[in-house]
Design a protein around this motif. Sequence first.
Motif, PDB file in Angstrom:
ATOM      1  N   THR A 187       1.042  -1.252  -0.063  1.00 46.03           N
ATOM      2  CA  THR A 187       0.129  -0.001  -0.017  1.00 46.03           C
ATOM      3  C   THR A 187       0.687   1.175  -0.155  1.00 46.03           C
ATOM      4  OG1 THR A 187      -0.194   0.307   2.470  1.00 46.03           O
ATOM      5  CG2 THR A 187      -1.839  -1.280   1.122  1.00 46.03           C
ATOM      6  N   GLY A 188       2.308   1.180   0.455  1.00 49.68           N
ATOM      7  CA  GLY A 188       3.014   2.470   0.596  1.00 49.68           C
ATOM      8  C   GLY A 188       2.749   3.088   2.002  1.00 49.68           C
ATOM      9  N   LEU A 189       2.058   2.389   2.793  1.00 54.20           N
ATOM     10  CA  LEU A 189       1.838   2.816   4.235  1.00 54.20           C
ATOM     11  C   LEU A 189       2.371   1.722   5.163  1.00 54.20           C
ATOM     12  CD1 LEU A 189      -1.604   4.569   3.667  1.00 54.20           C
ATOM     13  CD2 LEU A 189       0.446   5.574   3.875  1.00 54.20           C
ATOM     14  N   ALA A 190       3.416   2.155   5.754  1.00 58.72           N
ATOM     15  CA  ALA A 190       3.972   1.054   6.771  1.00 58.72           C
ATOM     16  C   ALA A 190       2.957   0.281   7.646  1.00 58.72           C
ATOM     17  CB  ALA A 190       5.296   1.476   7.335  1.00 58.72           C
ATOM     18  N   VAL A 191       2.118   0.881   8.064  1.00 55.06           N
ATOM     19  CA  VAL A 191       0.955   0.303   9.182  1.00 55.06           C
ATOM     20  C   VAL A 191       0.474  -0.678   8.477  1.00 55.06           C
ATOM     21  CG1 VAL A 191      -0.675   2.060   8.884  1.00 55.06           C
ATOM     22  CG2 VAL A 191      -0.560   0.804  10.925  1.00 55.06           C
ATOM     23  N   PHE A 192      -0.180  -0.586   7.052  1.00 53.74           N
ATOM     24  CA  PHE A 192      -0.815  -1.403   6.199  1.00 53.74           C
ATOM     25  C   PHE A 192       0.064  -2.478   5.880  1.00 53.74           C
ATOM     26  CE2 PHE A 192      -3.919   2.090   6.220  1.00 53.74           C
ATOM     27  CZ  PHE A 192      -5.011   1.569   6.554  1.00 53.74           C
ATOM     28  N   ASP A 193       1.310  -2.293   5.484  1.00 53.93           N
ATOM     29  CA  ASP A 193       2.092  -3.329   5.033  1.00 53.93           C
ATOM     30  C   ASP A 193       2.734  -4.280   6.137  1.00 53.93           C
ATOM     31  OD1 ASP A 193       1.676  -2.214   2.450  1.00 53.93           O
ATOM     32  OD2 ASP A 193       3.751  -1.323   2.485  1.00 53.93           O
ATOM     33  N   THR A 194       2.316  -4.043   7.338  1.00 50.46           N
ATOM     34  CA  THR A 194       2.745  -4.815   8.639  1.00 50.46           C
ATOM     35  C   THR A 194       1.692  -5.124   9.330  1.00 50.46           C
ATOM     36  OG1 THR A 194       3.693  -2.831   9.618  1.00 50.46           O
ATOM     37  CG2 THR A 194       5.221  -3.834   8.522  1.00 50.46           C
ATOM     38  N   LEU A 195       1.278  -4.182  10.370  1.00 48.59           N
ATOM     39  CA  LEU A 195       0.536  -4.614  11.628  1.00 48.59           C
ATOM     40  C   LEU A 195      -0.968  -4.623  10.944  1.00 48.59           C
ATOM     41  CD1 LEU A 195       1.753  -1.753  13.794  1.00 48.59           C
ATOM     42  CD2 LEU A 195       2.472  -4.072  13.760  1.00 48.59           C
ATOM     43  N   LEU A 196      -1.504  -3.924   9.955  1.00 46.67           N
ATOM     44  CA  LEU A 196      -2.817  -4.336   9.648  1.00 46.67           C
ATOM     45  C   LEU A 196      -2.998  -4.671   7.880  1.00 46.67           C
ATOM     46  CD1 LEU A 196      -4.233  -1.191  11.094  1.00 46.67           C
ATOM     47  CD2 LEU A 196      -4.544  -3.390  11.915  1.00 46.67           C
ATOM     48  N   PRO A 197      -2.464  -5.801   7.470  1.00 50.74           N
ATOM     49  CA  PRO A 197      -2.154  -6.092   6.218  1.00 50.74           C
ATOM     50  C   PRO A 197      -3.437  -6.411   5.241  1.00 50.74           C
ATOM     51  CG  PRO A 197      -2.154  -7.997   7.646  1.00 50.74           C
ATOM     52  CD  PRO A 197      -1.987  -7.051   8.478  1.00 50.74           C
ATOM     53  N   LEU A 198      -3.507  -5.672   4.156  1.00 47.95           N
ATOM     54  CA  LEU A 198      -4.463  -5.750   3.210  1.00 47.95           C
ATOM     55  C   LEU A 198      -4.282  -6.832   2.183  1.00 47.95           C
ATOM     56  CD1 LEU A 198      -7.118  -4.226   2.113  1.00 47.95           C
ATOM     57  CD2 LEU A 198      -5.454  -2.651   0.747  1.00 47.95           C
ATOM     58  N   VAL A 199      -5.264  -7.511   1.912  1.00 49.86           N
ATOM     59  CA  VAL A 199      -4.883  -8.567   0.902  1.00 49.86           C
ATOM     60  C   VAL A 199      -6.010  -8.492  -0.214  1.00 49.86           C
ATOM     61  CG1 VAL A 199      -3.822 -10.211   2.533  1.00 49.86           C
ATOM     62  CG2 VAL A 199      -6.436 -10.339   2.136  1.00 49.86           C
ATOM     63  N   ARG A 200      -5.634  -9.069  -1.399  1.00 50.28           N
ATOM     64  CA  ARG A 200      -6.518  -9.192  -2.619  1.00 50.28           C
ATOM     65  C   ARG A 200      -7.874  -9.695  -2.332  1.00 50.28           C
ATOM     66  NH1 ARG A 200      -4.956  -9.916  -8.787  1.00 50.28           N
ATOM     67  NH2 ARG A 200      -7.052 -10.539  -9.647  1.00 50.28           N
ATOM     68  N   GLY A 201      -8.811  -8.854  -2.633  1.00 46.99           N
ATOM     69  CA  GLY A 201     -10.137  -9.422  -2.403  1.00 46.99           C
ATOM     70  C   GLY A 201     -10.875  -9.213  -0.790  1.00 46.99           C
ATOM     71  N   GLN A 202     -10.040  -8.415  -0.159  1.00 50.72           N
ATOM     72  CA  GLN A 202     -10.431  -8.103   1.320  1.00 50.72           C
ATOM     73  C   GLN A 202     -11.280  -7.054   1.335  1.00 50.72           C
ATOM     74  OE1 GLN A 202      -7.333  -7.767   3.944  1.00 50.72           O
ATOM     75  NE2 GLN A 202      -8.382  -7.756   5.782  1.00 50.72           N
ATOM     76  N   ARG A 203     -12.158  -6.853   2.266  1.00 46.82           N
ATOM     77  CA  ARG A 203     -12.991  -5.705   2.575  1.00 46.82           C
ATOM     78  C   ARG A 203     -12.857  -5.358   4.074  1.00 46.82           C
ATOM     79  NH1 ARG A 203     -18.120  -9.274   1.788  1.00 46.82           N
ATOM     80  NH2 ARG A 203     -17.119 -10.355   3.487  1.00 46.82           N
TER      81      ARG A 203
END
Length: 444
Positions: A144-160
């Motif tokens: 995502t380019g944002l450290a918190v989403f790239d580590t502690l709160l991951p976003l995956v393909r197809g997630q809501r």
Amino acid sequence: MNPDKLESIAGRIRRLRATRHFGSVTEINAGLVRITGLHAVAAIGDRVRLGTAPGICGEIISLGPGSARVLPEEPANGLSIGMEAEFLGPPRLYPGPDWVGRVLDPLGRPLDGRPLPPGPRERGFTGPPPAAVTRRPLGPRLATGLAVFDTLLPLVRGQRIGLFAGSGVGKSRLLSDLATGVAADVSVIALIGERGRELREFVEQTLGPEGMARAVIIAGTSDQSPLIRRRCAWAAMAVAEFFRDRGQHVLLLADSVTRFAEAHREIALSAGEAASDRGFPPSTAHLIMSLAERAGPGAQGAGDITAIFSVLVAGSDMEEPVADILRGVLDGHVVLERAIAERGRFPAIDVLRSVSRALPRAASERENALIGRARGLLGAYAESELMVKSGLYAAGSDPFLDEAVRLYPALDRFIAQSGAGDCAASFTALSDILDSRSAGIGKS
């Protein structure tokens, strides 16, 4: 000829009407219009045109013996008894590949002043999600380019996921960063009830030419009818489904579900539905859940819709109806805290109140250990923050809290980092902070 162009021409031919049906206006009361003469063809949700073209269009919201009640899409000024009412049928969208890079209203009409050919196939505004037994599981992690989403709160393909925030805490800014930072084939952005002045700013400054090159924007501004605002979310989802069915990965951003629900409340109360929790009618829960279920992974052979829904929570009340309903059906929720925003940290995410249900599968064993340790340190500091800041805590009485106090400034800065690279680089940065015991890296 291009097959899409040929199908578009065939679609126009199919949409030609051999007959036209007319009724007349018999009553105008409290913003609602009663019409007669269309009972043989009219259904709930159909559109009618009141008066001669262009007239005022509206939607049938209730039916009775021999009559129908219509909620106009514009102020009812100029309407009169006896005026003709032309039946237009159910609203339809005709999305196509040419819609990428365009700004449209919730009926698919261009707002940027340029012509737009209709797509090959019509799509309804509402529809079922892919069959549950055929849907694929969530896909790989997305940078995502944002450290918190790239580590502690991951976003995956197809997630809501949902972004829960009060006004003025950086929700729109965070959505903008995700719109430009998450890699997808197409981005579909629904601006539901937004201020009109923000549309051009979002297109030209936030997305820019590079972002608009892969985006479709559906906008229904705050001054428009609740019919338009409610249809905005449905239109964006229908467009996202069109590209998903072509095998593409779609990033859907809906800002905000709260305004979508508020628009539905106005319509439902006008139709006679009883008010319930905080004025929202009972149908609100199904409305929100059915919208959310249409996003997510597609069936085999289709693409995916990764969806980010924003929710306005008054006074940070996570138990208010819209937030409570949506939180229960999503794959994660991110809470933005006013106190964090007021001290100048962006994104103002309260990590301890936020959850990504993609974990633990979205991370390796080592990465999950890093996430667990970081959350533990943040939690320990949060529990004792008042004592630490008031000088009541004596260093050395709790080694884990000592470490939490020492590392908190670095962890807080890490949550605000952007442009760290991919997820691996962000985890390396987090590991460096957590392993900085003796070196003192991470001290403020």
